[in-house]
Design a protein around this motif. Structure first.
Motif, PDB file in Angstrom:
ATOM      1  N   THR A  51      -5.021 -29.732  12.605  1.00 18.64           N
ATOM      2  CA  THR A  51      -4.246 -30.714  12.070  1.00 18.64           C
ATOM      3  C   THR A  51      -5.236 -31.986  11.625  1.00 18.64           C
ATOM      4  OG1 THR A  51      -2.023 -30.168  12.978  1.00 18.64           O
ATOM      5  CG2 THR A  51      -2.286 -32.461  12.203  1.00 18.64           C
ATOM      6  N   GLN A  87       3.271 -29.913   9.945  1.00 16.53           N
ATOM      7  CA  GLN A  87       3.689 -29.069  10.814  1.00 16.53           C
ATOM      8  C   GLN A  87       5.093 -29.211  11.478  1.00 16.53           C
ATOM      9  OE1 GLN A  87       0.466 -29.305  13.936  1.00 16.53           O
ATOM     10  NE2 GLN A  87       1.263 -27.510  14.941  1.00 16.53           N
ATOM     11  N   ASP A 163       0.701 -26.771   7.021  1.00 15.14           N
ATOM     12  CA  ASP A 163       0.178 -26.830   8.400  1.00 15.14           C
ATOM     13  C   ASP A 163       1.110 -26.223   9.336  1.00 15.14           C
ATOM     14  OD1 ASP A 163      -1.276 -27.547  10.849  1.00 15.14           O
ATOM     15  OD2 ASP A 163      -0.921 -29.653  10.740  1.00 15.14           O
ATOM     16  N   GLU A 164       0.670 -25.000   9.759  1.00  9.74           N
ATOM     17  CA  GLU A 164       1.584 -24.164  10.719  1.00  9.74           C
ATOM     18  C   GLU A 164       3.056 -24.373  10.194  1.00  9.74           C
ATOM     19  OE1 GLU A 164       0.540 -23.216  14.695  1.00  9.74           O
ATOM     20  OE2 GLU A 164      -0.974 -24.788  14.745  1.00  9.74           O
TER      21      GLU A 164
HETATM   22 MG   LIG Z   1      -1.735 -29.045  14.458  1.00  8.19          MG
END
Ligand SMILES: [Mg+2]
Ligand SMILES: Nc1ncnc2c1ncn2[C@@H]1O[C@H](COP(=O)(O)OP(=O)(O)OP(=O)(O)O)[C@@H](O)[C@H]1O
Length: 253
Positions: A51, A87, A163-164
């Motif tokens: 991140t 995320q 991000d994920e």
């Molecule tokens: Mg992360």
């Protein structure tokens, strides 16, 4: 990859956090290129610095060393051509789906009619037509992530960073969302940088995988993937690739 134009160069990026207790290096000398129109996957173990690295690439976080080159020019601030799907979906709870997607365009004072047309296009693209007036609390996890994708897209980014985005979803929804993202990527032909800690997801999605080490994040290897799409996750080629990457990863992946 030779025929593709280089969109971004991530050059010798390091990041050290300093505090009263001492210092902590999250990223160490990370370099890789991002090609125009590719689906680049950054694969790394939990808490390895993914991140932080994405935030640096988007210009949202400062770096200790290195440079980010975008279309041949060095960028040191927020890059307006880069969009981010976070995320954790940061939706405004008291705003509807349409109002959440519109946020960035409103900040940029785009007139209402144009704003609504653009947002409707992306709400439709992510399959949320009919939910424009719904509030986030009435949506499932997958639907909230779709709002996050539509919001990022509505700002017309040239590069979309994710991000994920599906880490918190159940396996079935995650698989459906992966296919949605591929459909959007194939339809819109923009550049994607997608972060995951899941080897199978990386092999399923990427045109290339940049494999990161455990913290501090360093580039262990770059894998080009030329498996045809839609990819068969139980084909010998897929399983061989997965095993090859798995053998080279740090333990916590
Ligand atoms: Mg992360
Ligand atoms: N502002 C900060 N100050 C100090 N340390 C930080 C800061 N931001 C992140 N870190 C540390 O940097 C490391 C990497 O964090 P980061 O959030 O980038 O990991 P990640 O790979 O995204 O993890 P995850 O897979 O859980 O999302 C962590 O150890 C984290 O505690």
């Amino acid at each position: 990859m030779e025929q593709l134009k280089r969109k971004m160069e991530i050059k010798n990026i390091s990041k050290t956090f300093y505090s009263k207790e001492g210092y902590f290096t999250a990223i160490e000398d990370v370099s890789f290129d991002v090609y125009d129109g590719e689906f680049l996957v950054l694969l790394g173990p939990g808490r390895c610095g993914k991140t932080v690295l994405l935030n640096i690439i988007a210009g949202l976080e400062s770096k200790t060393t290195g440079s980010i080159i975008y279309d041949g020019k060095e960028i040191n601030n927020v890059n307006p051509e880069v969009g981010m799907v976070f995320q954790k979906t940061a939706l405004m709870p008291f705003k509807t789906v349409m109002q959440n997607v519109e946020l960035g365009l409103k900040f940029r004072h785009i007139p209402k009619k144009e704003r609504e047309e653009t947002c409707q296009k992306y709400i439709n693209l992510v399959g949320l037509q009919g939910f424009e007036k719904s509030y986030p609390k009435a949506l499932s996890g997958g639907m909230k992530q779709r709002v996050g994708i539509a919001r990022a897209y509505a700002n017309n980014p040239k590069v979309l960073i994710m991000d994920e985005p599906f880490g918190a979803l159940d396996a079935q929804t995650r698989y459906a969302m992966q296919n949605e993202v591929l459909r959007i990527w194939e339809q819109e032909k923009r550049t994607f940088i997608y972060v995951t800690n899941n080897i199978e997801e990386a092999c399923y999605l990427g045109t290339r995988i940049v494999l990161l080490s455990d913290c501090p994040a360093r580039v262990k290897e770059v894998y080009p993937i030329d498996l045809p799409r839609p990819r068969n996750m139980v084909s010998k080629e897929f399983l061989d690739l997965r095993a090859k990457i798995s053998d080279n990863t740090d333990l916590s992946i």
